[in-house]
Write an enzyme that holds these catalytic residues in place. Structure first.
Site, mmCIF file in Angstrom:
data_model
loop_
_atom_site.group_PDB
_atom_site.id
_atom_site.type_symbol
_atom_site.label_atom_id
_atom_site.label_comp_id
_atom_site.label_asym_id
_atom_site.label_seq_id
_atom_site.Cartn_x
_atom_site.Cartn_y
_atom_site.Cartn_z
ATOM 1 N N SER A 55 57.671 33.737 -6.491
ATOM 2 C CA SER A 55 58.941 34.172 -6.054
ATOM 3 C C SER A 55 58.062 34.479 -4.137
ATOM 4 C CB SER A 55 59.454 35.505 -5.826
ATOM 5 O OG SER A 55 58.518 36.141 -6.591
ATOM 6 N N GLU A 91 67.928 33.284 -3.698
ATOM 7 C CA GLU A 91 67.550 32.300 -5.074
ATOM 8 C C GLU A 91 68.160 33.479 -5.587
ATOM 9 O OE1 GLU A 91 63.366 32.490 -5.833
ATOM 10 O OE2 GLU A 91 63.701 30.277 -5.872
ATOM 11 N N PHE A 93 56.708 31.512 -13.652
ATOM 12 C CA PHE A 93 56.387 30.989 -15.409
ATOM 13 C C PHE A 93 57.666 29.651 -15.414
ATOM 14 C CE2 PHE A 93 61.268 31.861 -14.379
ATOM 15 C CZ PHE A 93 62.050 31.881 -14.538
ATOM 16 N N GLU A 123 52.971 35.948 -17.204
ATOM 17 C CA GLU A 123 52.715 37.149 -18.437
ATOM 18 C C GLU A 123 53.535 36.393 -19.613
ATOM 19 O OE1 GLU A 123 52.857 37.745 -15.674
ATOM 20 O OE2 GLU A 123 53.800 39.858 -15.307
ATOM 21 N N LYS A 156 45.276 32.850 -13.327
ATOM 22 C CA LYS A 156 45.913 34.199 -14.249
ATOM 23 C C LYS A 156 46.970 33.621 -14.398
ATOM 24 C CE LYS A 156 48.785 37.358 -13.389
ATOM 25 N NZ LYS A 156 50.035 37.723 -14.035
ATOM 26 N N CYS A 197 62.431 25.482 -8.834
ATOM 27 C CA CYS A 197 61.583 25.997 -7.080
ATOM 28 C C CYS A 197 62.815 24.776 -6.965
ATOM 29 C CB CYS A 197 60.544 26.294 -6.447
ATOM 30 S SG CYS A 197 59.118 24.725 -6.209
#
Ligand code: NAD
Length: 485
Positions: A232, A385, A155, A182, A179, A287
């Site tokens: 992740s 994290e 995301f 979402e 893909k 990240c």
């Protein structure tokens, strides 16, 4: 796809060059600054996945024979369209993700740079040759595309991360299925629309939305040859293991826990600016965000004071308002998770110097910057994290101690040292077991022509994203030996 606060946009699929917006299994896309539903995204069915992969495979069978100089032409047009629509893309990105408009513009710029490198594919995918490897025998190697390649993206960079993948894959002669996350489907959908408008052959870029079911169907489809994943660490591991078991080539980029070491000889003002940007830029949802501050010796007091002063001035607000320094985090659930970490930090004995919970306001998912002092390496906030605007300070006495602390971290995405001493910088860069190292940098993100080299639990695979690694990932080598009688 015009997107305003009052329009519910629909992010459809792109299969075989045609857009589809089925009115079923719709999932809401929420503006994190207001909590409002701004779009709905239909999830693909298993049948959609199957016909999309088959259409992509059929398109690939012709595309691989198109000369590479012709394959890059739509990408040149795509770059022009991205430039033309960059402000609109940045606004959509900021609306669905919550990062500030400046961060969104910077992301779009980084995405465009990927296309600028991928159009160099005629040179990038050249092979090697040597004459007379044995008497009268010549040998040369060529690089050929793989087939249908898949990208599954997170995301936090909905414009840039997909472009770590598809411009390279397509220019190299593959068909690509994206893909995207979402949570943020609108920006990647708009980018695919622009790529389609640039005249790309039908089926060469495919866009599908969905969650785990769709991902699993892609990973298991026999016509899919390669999988690129960014997200992740637990999901990266799953994608890596599943794809490998299916015999597919895979690169899976995972999560991170990045340390910023501040030496006593560092320029405090400039380092504080860089650390603010690293820890709190994009609300810590990068990240490459610095999440552990490691001041060495006397650096601790001045650097913490300089950071606290800046945190007090940091305006948390609507990300499309240019005066905001930080927007909301991506979802309500994600904010709850970050708040859970802050509570855990307090419970485990860390000392909050400023507490981001003070800035939770309105219906949006806002959270201010948090800085913890007295953090110990075994505390949860030092190990896991958090992926939010939380900075944990672990004080150490020497550079050696700092290096050991960082090398004991299971993640290895990025780290930065702040110093005015070249010898300390060199020693740190050499001994540190982390794939991307910054010296006095805010975010040491490699440019498009270098690879994105995470290590340890931050990366699973052999060939990294973008740079020449991407060319190698999306092609297979063939060596030809010839003798003529
Ligand atoms: P995520 O792992 O939750 O999701 C990433 C993608 O995987 C999404 O497309 C999602 O739909 C899909 N997915 C989620 N659960 C799945 C499951 N069980 N099975 C199959 N697919 C699944 O990550 P996120 O929250 O979207 O992104 C944030 C994470 O991404 C952070 O950990 C961050 O560090 C990482 N990240 C890493 C890099 C890098 O270069 N290493 C870059 C950006 C983000």
């Amino acid at each position: 796809m015009a997107l305003t606060e009052t329009t519910i946009a629909s992010a459809g699929f792109l299969i075989d060059g045609k857009w589809e917006s089925p009115n079923r299994d719709l999932h809401n896309v929420v503006n994190p600054a207001s909590g409002e539903v701004i779009a709905q995204v239909p999830y693909a069915t298993l049948q959609d996945v199957d016909r999309a992969v088959k259409a992509a495979h059929n398109a690939f069978l012709e595309w691989r024979d198109v000369p590479v100089v012709d394959r890059v032409q739509p990408l040149y047009k795509f770059k022009d369209l991205l430039e033309k629509h960059s402000a609109e893309l940045a606004t959509t990105l900021s609306r669905e993700n919550g990062k500030t408009i400046d961060d969104a513009k910077a992301e779009v710029r980084r995405a465009i740079q990927m296309v600028e490198v991928a159009v160099g594919m005629p040179s990038l995918m050249m092979g090697e040759s040597l004459e007379n490897v044995a008497k009268g025998i010549d040998s040369h190697s060529i690089r050929q595309p793989l087939g249908v390649c898949v990208g599954i993206t997170p995301f936090n960079f909905p414009c840039m991360v997909p472009m770590w993948m598809y411009p390279f894959a397509i220019a190299a002669g593959n068909a690509f299925i994206l893909k995207p996350s979402e949570k943020v489907p609108l920006t990647p959908t708009r980018a695919c629309e622009l790529l389609s408008d640039a005249g790309l052959e039908p089926g060469i870029i495919t866009l599908l939305h969905g969650g785990r079911e769709v991902v699993d169907a892609l990973l298991k489809h026999p016509l899919v040859r390669a999988v690129s994943f960014v997200g992740s660490t637990p999901i990266a591991k799953y994608i890596y293991a599943t794809s490998a078991a299916e015999g597919k080539r895979v690169q899976a980029l995972g999560g991170a826990k990045n340390h910023m070491v501040v030496m006593p000889d560092a320029n405090i003002e400039k380092s504080a600016e860089a650390i603010m940007s690293s820890a709190f830029g994009a609300a810590g949802e990068r990240c490459l965000a610095g999440s552990v501050l490691v001041p060495v010796g006397k650096a601790a007091e001045p650097i913490l004071a300089a950071l606290l002063e800046r945190c007090k001035k940091l305006k948390v607000g609507d990300p499309v308002d240019a005066s905001s320094g930080m927007g909301p985090v991506v979802t309500k659930e994600h904010r709850e998770k970050i708040v859970g970490y802050i509570e855990k930090g307090v419970a485990e004995g860390a000392k909050p110097l400023c507490d981001g919970r003070d800035k939770m306001k309105g219906d949006g998912f806002f959270l201010g910057p948090t800085i913890f002092d007295n953090v110990k390496p075994n505390m949860t906030i030092a190990k896991e994290e958090i992926f939010g605007p939380v900075l944990s300070c672990i004080r150490v006495d020497t550079l050696d101690e700092a290096i050991n602390l960082v090398n004991n971290c299971p993640f290895g995405n990025t780290t930065t040292i702040y110093t005015s001493d070249g010898r300390s910088a060199r020693e740190y860069a050499t001994r540190i077991e982390v794939g991307m190292v910054g010296v006095n940098m805010a975010v040491a993100a490699p440019m498009a022509f270098f690879p994105f080299t995470g290590w340890k639990q931050s990366f699973f695979g052999d060939l990294h994203a973008h740079g020449k690694d991407a060319v190698h990932f999306y092609t297979e080598q063939k060596v030809i030996m010839s003798r003529w009688f």
